[in-house]
Design a protein around this motif. Sequence first.
Motif, PDB file in Angstrom:
ATOM      1  N   SER A 160       3.890  -5.173  13.886  1.00  0.00           N
ATOM      2  CA  SER A 160       3.811  -3.602  14.187  1.00  0.00           C
ATOM      3  C   SER A 160       3.905  -2.317  12.341  1.00  0.00           C
ATOM      4  CB  SER A 160       5.577  -3.766  14.598  1.00  0.00           C
ATOM      5  OG  SER A 160       6.477  -3.988  14.250  1.00  0.00           O
ATOM      6  N   ILE A 161       4.338  -1.569  13.070  1.00  0.00           N
ATOM      7  CA  ILE A 161       4.098  -0.564  11.936  1.00  0.00           C
ATOM      8  C   ILE A 161       5.713  -0.660  11.874  1.00  0.00           C
ATOM      9  CG2 ILE A 161       4.313   1.843  11.748  1.00  0.00           C
ATOM     10  CD1 ILE A 161       1.857   2.324  14.396  1.00  0.00           C
ATOM     11  N   ASP A 208       0.939  -1.111   0.233  1.00  0.00           N
ATOM     12  CA  ASP A 208       0.014  -0.335  -0.277  1.00  0.00           C
ATOM     13  C   ASP A 208       0.654   1.154   0.340  1.00  0.00           C
ATOM     14  OD1 ASP A 208      -1.969  -0.804   0.070  1.00  0.00           O
ATOM     15  OD2 ASP A 208      -1.995  -1.460   2.081  1.00  0.00           O
ATOM     16  N   LEU A 209       2.171   0.757   0.244  1.00  0.00           N
ATOM     17  CA  LEU A 209       3.088   2.181   0.370  1.00  0.00           C
ATOM     18  C   LEU A 209       2.898   4.000  -1.005  1.00  0.00           C
ATOM     19  CD1 LEU A 209       6.223   0.869   2.659  1.00  0.00           C
ATOM     20  CD2 LEU A 209       4.488   2.223   3.006  1.00  0.00           C
ATOM     21  N   PRO A 210       3.139   2.855  -2.278  1.00  0.00           N
ATOM     22  CA  PRO A 210       2.765   3.917  -3.380  1.00  0.00           C
ATOM     23  C   PRO A 210       1.763   4.217  -3.169  1.00  0.00           C
ATOM     24  CG  PRO A 210       4.404   2.004  -3.819  1.00  0.00           C
ATOM     25  CD  PRO A 210       3.129   1.758  -2.289  1.00  0.00           C
ATOM     26  N   MET A 211       0.463   3.792  -2.621  1.00  0.00           N
ATOM     27  CA  MET A 211      -0.942   4.059  -2.859  1.00  0.00           C
ATOM     28  C   MET A 211      -0.951   5.626  -1.978  1.00  0.00           C
ATOM     29  SD  MET A 211      -4.524   2.722  -2.457  1.00  0.00           S
ATOM     30  CE  MET A 211      -3.693   1.430  -0.573  1.00  0.00           C
ATOM     31  N   SER A 245       8.347   6.966  10.007  1.00  0.00           N
ATOM     32  CA  SER A 245       9.426   8.031   8.695  1.00  0.00           C
ATOM     33  C   SER A 245       8.471   8.709   7.479  1.00  0.00           C
ATOM     34  CB  SER A 245      10.753   7.064   8.245  1.00  0.00           C
ATOM     35  OG  SER A 245       9.910   7.082   7.647  1.00  0.00           O
ATOM     36  N   ALA A 246       7.140   8.037   6.968  1.00  0.00           N
ATOM     37  CA  ALA A 246       6.565   8.609   5.977  1.00  0.00           C
ATOM     38  C   ALA A 246       5.816   9.978   5.898  1.00  0.00           C
ATOM     39  CB  ALA A 246       6.299   8.046   4.987  1.00  0.00           C
ATOM     40  N   ASN A 290      -3.812  12.458  -0.644  1.00  0.00           N
ATOM     41  CA  ASN A 290      -3.052  13.387  -0.275  1.00  0.00           C
ATOM     42  C   ASN A 290      -4.881  13.094   0.953  1.00  0.00           C
ATOM     43  OD1 ASN A 290      -2.247  15.317   2.326  1.00  0.00           O
ATOM     44  ND2 ASN A 290      -2.790  16.606   0.723  1.00  0.00           N
ATOM     45  N   PRO A 291      -4.721  13.149   2.208  1.00  0.00           N
ATOM     46  CA  PRO A 291      -4.537  12.692   3.104  1.00  0.00           C
ATOM     47  C   PRO A 291      -4.590  11.247   2.838  1.00  0.00           C
ATOM     48  CG  PRO A 291      -6.152  13.078   4.097  1.00  0.00           C
ATOM     49  CD  PRO A 291      -6.546  13.462   2.008  1.00  0.00           C
ATOM     50  N   ALA A 292      -3.292  10.508   4.116  1.00  0.00           N
ATOM     51  CA  ALA A 292      -2.923   8.390   3.394  1.00  0.00           C
ATOM     52  C   ALA A 292      -2.530   8.583   4.829  1.00  0.00           C
ATOM     53  CB  ALA A 292      -1.441   9.054   2.574  1.00  0.00           C
TER      54      ALA A 292
END
Length: 126
Positions: free
Chosen positions: A93-94, A74-77, A100-101, A82-84
């Motif tokens: 865990s996260i 899901d990171l590219p999406m 850091s994103a 905006n927002p995410a």
Amino acid sequence: EFSEPTSLQGSVKAISAFVEFIKARGGQVQQGGRFSTISGGCDKGRSMLWLANLIAQTQACEVRTLALGDALNDLPMLNAANPAVWIRSAHRSIPAAVSSAGFTISSKPGPQAWGDAVTDWLQSSH
């Protein structure tokens, strides 16, 4: 144009060799919450932006995006929206890439977090 969900099984060495085999042929393997996805040069972020641009052009309107995700694929999406919102997991865990994103991180896991995030977004959009 499409992706193929799969469950990669075997040793870490065998899975790494398979991923490298796919990459050498122009593909990519992305890990999701339950499956790995094999695809060409597409991901959820590119697909979301393509759809948003299509709607904006054909409907002559402003398009706003909201992305919610709970897995690395899901990171590219999330990066394109905006927002995410990263949906917290009760079992994982996260990831450092999420921490850091600068995404909003839900306080609750699962469907309740999705519902809360969408409701908050819709209420703040007016």
